[in-house]
Design a protein around this motif. Structure first.
Motif, mmCIF file in Angstrom:
data_model
loop_
_atom_site.group_PDB
_atom_site.id
_atom_site.type_symbol
_atom_site.label_atom_id
_atom_site.label_comp_id
_atom_site.label_asym_id
_atom_site.label_seq_id
_atom_site.Cartn_x
_atom_site.Cartn_y
_atom_site.Cartn_z
ATOM 1 N N LEU A 144 -20.886 10.942 -7.553
ATOM 2 C CA LEU A 144 -18.993 10.587 -6.345
ATOM 3 C C LEU A 144 -18.131 12.440 -7.191
ATOM 4 O O LEU A 144 -17.383 12.921 -5.934
ATOM 5 N N ALA A 145 -18.318 12.602 -8.579
ATOM 6 C CA ALA A 145 -18.358 13.643 -8.356
ATOM 7 C C ALA A 145 -18.648 14.921 -7.562
ATOM 8 O O ALA A 145 -17.715 15.880 -7.057
ATOM 9 N N ALA A 146 -19.482 14.731 -7.042
ATOM 10 C CA ALA A 146 -20.648 15.784 -6.238
ATOM 11 C C ALA A 146 -19.995 16.106 -4.512
ATOM 12 O O ALA A 146 -19.764 16.850 -3.972
ATOM 13 N N VAL A 147 -19.518 14.532 -4.443
ATOM 14 C CA VAL A 147 -18.807 14.136 -2.746
ATOM 15 C C VAL A 147 -17.550 15.159 -3.328
ATOM 16 O O VAL A 147 -16.914 15.605 -2.304
ATOM 17 N N ILE A 148 -17.134 14.463 -4.584
ATOM 18 C CA ILE A 148 -15.800 15.335 -3.952
ATOM 19 C C ILE A 148 -15.981 17.276 -4.378
ATOM 20 O O ILE A 148 -14.658 17.624 -3.775
ATOM 21 N N VAL A 149 -16.530 17.420 -4.753
ATOM 22 C CA VAL A 149 -16.713 19.001 -5.306
ATOM 23 C C VAL A 149 -17.274 19.818 -3.667
ATOM 24 O O VAL A 149 -16.916 20.252 -3.311
ATOM 25 N N LEU A 150 -17.700 18.580 -2.816
ATOM 26 C CA LEU A 150 -18.403 18.865 -1.206
ATOM 27 C C LEU A 150 -17.376 18.961 -0.806
ATOM 28 O O LEU A 150 -16.939 19.935 0.157
ATOM 29 N N ALA A 151 -15.963 17.947 -1.016
ATOM 30 C CA ALA A 151 -15.503 18.377 0.388
ATOM 31 C C ALA A 151 -14.149 18.954 -0.263
ATOM 32 O O ALA A 151 -13.908 19.665 0.357
ATOM 33 N N ALA A 152 -14.286 19.132 -1.321
ATOM 34 C CA ALA A 152 -12.606 19.995 -1.408
ATOM 35 C C ALA A 152 -13.720 21.759 -1.766
ATOM 36 O O ALA A 152 -13.137 22.279 -0.494
ATOM 37 N N THR A 153 -14.765 21.852 -1.160
ATOM 38 C CA THR A 153 -15.390 22.957 -1.310
ATOM 39 C C THR A 153 -15.510 23.091 0.235
ATOM 40 O O THR A 153 -14.781 24.721 0.771
ATOM 41 N N VAL A 154 -15.036 22.054 1.230
ATOM 42 C CA VAL A 154 -15.358 22.495 2.600
ATOM 43 C C VAL A 154 -14.068 22.237 2.629
ATOM 44 O O VAL A 154 -13.465 22.889 4.271
ATOM 45 N N PHE A 155 -13.416 21.935 2.147
ATOM 46 C CA PHE A 155 -11.482 22.084 2.411
ATOM 47 C C PHE A 155 -10.841 23.431 1.993
ATOM 48 O O PHE A 155 -10.630 24.211 3.179
ATOM 49 N N ILE A 156 -11.014 23.847 1.360
ATOM 50 C CA ILE A 156 -11.246 25.048 0.703
ATOM 51 C C ILE A 156 -11.733 26.508 2.277
ATOM 52 O O ILE A 156 -10.624 27.827 1.966
ATOM 53 N N PHE A 157 -12.634 26.135 2.226
ATOM 54 C CA PHE A 157 -14.097 27.171 2.635
ATOM 55 C C PHE A 157 -12.957 27.134 4.495
ATOM 56 O O PHE A 157 -12.868 27.886 5.268
ATOM 57 N N LYS A 158 -12.486 25.603 5.030
ATOM 58 C CA LYS A 158 -12.204 25.376 6.362
ATOM 59 C C LYS A 158 -10.815 26.524 6.215
ATOM 60 O O LYS A 158 -10.729 27.088 6.923
ATOM 61 N N ASP A 159 -10.019 26.304 5.070
ATOM 62 C CA ASP A 159 -9.049 26.652 5.209
ATOM 63 C C ASP A 159 -8.409 28.037 5.154
ATOM 64 O O ASP A 159 -7.383 28.492 5.843
ATOM 65 N N ALA A 160 -9.721 28.512 4.432
ATOM 66 C CA ALA A 160 -9.359 30.069 4.354
ATOM 67 C C ALA A 160 -10.090 30.623 5.875
ATOM 68 O O ALA A 160 -9.680 31.759 6.182
ATOM 69 N N ALA A 161 -11.177 29.955 6.785
ATOM 70 C CA ALA A 161 -11.582 30.809 7.698
ATOM 71 C C ALA A 161 -10.628 31.412 8.907
ATOM 72 O O ALA A 161 -10.167 31.769 8.977
#
Lengths: 158, 188
Positions: free
Chosen positions: A98-115
């Protein structure tokens, strides 16, 4: 060594716990100081008395039956514990996943936003889709054209 | 004190799955473990529970046991930790009870207080002047005769801390015996 320093070392010396380096110095002082010698003897007597009192204090024991039951219970706990232990591992695995999924989702969100932000601020960059809105002053009709980055018409909305 | 060969063999047998070897491994310490638990808790009921829990944990975590250490000291370390946890729990409970009793009218019974005082052993009177850490250090080092290093390991603190607490504990005990219990000091 002064009496003051030696007196501080006496409790440890009485039980044989003074570091060897200090022992020689303290013993050298004790050879010529009867007051400190007497105090060391007092510590040794006190320790001896307490140890004797501990030995004399009645110590209970388990009865034979109690002991056997205790040991049998402990041995039996090995098989009983397997279930919960596995369950605990499963819960850990679930939590880790669950923690891995949350981290992955957060990473995608952050990088998408940054892009997205980078697209907005980089000089010379152009958005993939542009829209042109035309409004009629007479009728109030709005027409929106959507064009791609090569200005090829992609559709309209009225 | 290092582990002897028989104990090493027994540990290996238990770890291979034969739990019946646990009894001969711990049997030599059954009374001394209970005595340690009693000295740390000063209550036979708690002592039994502490000793039982220590045995249970020793069995459960035997695979983690470092065979270069004395088994006795490892077992006593588990018991000391368990006794400390229980003591903290008791303190929290005592706080709750004390707060509740403060709200009740005081039931003065000097006679029962005097009686309970009389029943306290000389050893308990001496140990009662020590702080929690001093008491643990004194019991493990002086009564159970662990060395400084093992005592530090059992209590999860440094050798320096053990020496400081031990020195302070011995001084307090000497003072207690000298002032309050001259019959002990004189050996009568």
């Amino acid at each position: 060594m002064t009496c003051r320093k030696v007196k501080k070392a006496l409790p440890l010396l009485a039980g044989g716990d003074l570091p060897p380096g200090k022992v020689r110095k303290v013993l050298a002082h004790l050879e010529r100081c009867s007051t400190c010698r007497e105090e060391l003897a007092e510590y040794k007597r006190a320790l001896g008395r307490v140890k004797a009192a501990a030995r004399e204090e009645g110590v209970k024991d388990w009865t034979g039956a109690e002991w056997q039951a205790l040991i049998a219970g402990i041995a039996a706990s090995k098989t009983r514990r397997r279930g919960p232990a596995f369950g605990l591992r499963s819960r850990w695995a679930l939590a880790t996943g669950l923690a891995a999924v949350i981290v992955l989702a957060a990473t995608v969100f952050i990088f998408k936003d940054a892009a997205f932000r980078r697209q907005e601020i980089l000089p010379g960059s152009s958005p993939d889709v542009v829209s042109v809105t035309m409004v009629s002053h007479e009728t109030g009709l709005q027409v929106v054209w959507f064009l791609n980055k090569n200005f090829e018409w992609k559709g309209d909305q009225k | 004190m290092r582990m002897n060969e028989t104990e090493k063999e027994l540990v290996a047998i238990i770890l291979s799955g034969r739990s019946e070897a646990f009894e001969p491994l711990v049997a030599p310490y059954r009374q001394s473990l209970l005595a340690l638990a009693f000295r740390l808790t000063r209550n036979w009921e708690d002592a039994r529970e502490v000793a039982q829990e220590a045995l249970l944990r020793a069995f459960k975590y035997l695979a983690r046991y470092d065979t270069s250490r004395s088994f006795r000291n490892w077992l006593f370390q588990i018991a000391a930790n368990e006794a400390r946890d229980r003591s903290r729990k008791r303190l929290r409970e005592a706080d709750v009870i004390e707060n509740a009793q403060r709200e009740l009218p005081a039931a003065n019974d000097p006679e029962s207080g005097r009686r309970s005082q009389e029943f306290r052993s000389d050893l308990e009177k001496c140990l009662s002047v020590l702080g929690r850490r001093e008491r643990e250090v004194f019991i493990l080092r002086d009564l159970e005769e662990m060395d400084i290093k093992e005592t530090a390991r059992a209590l999860g603190c440094s050798s320096i801390s053990v020496r400081v607490n031990l020195s302070s504990a011995r001084r307090k005990i000497r003072d207690t015996i000298r002032t309050l219990y001259p019959h002990l000091e004189e050996g009568q």
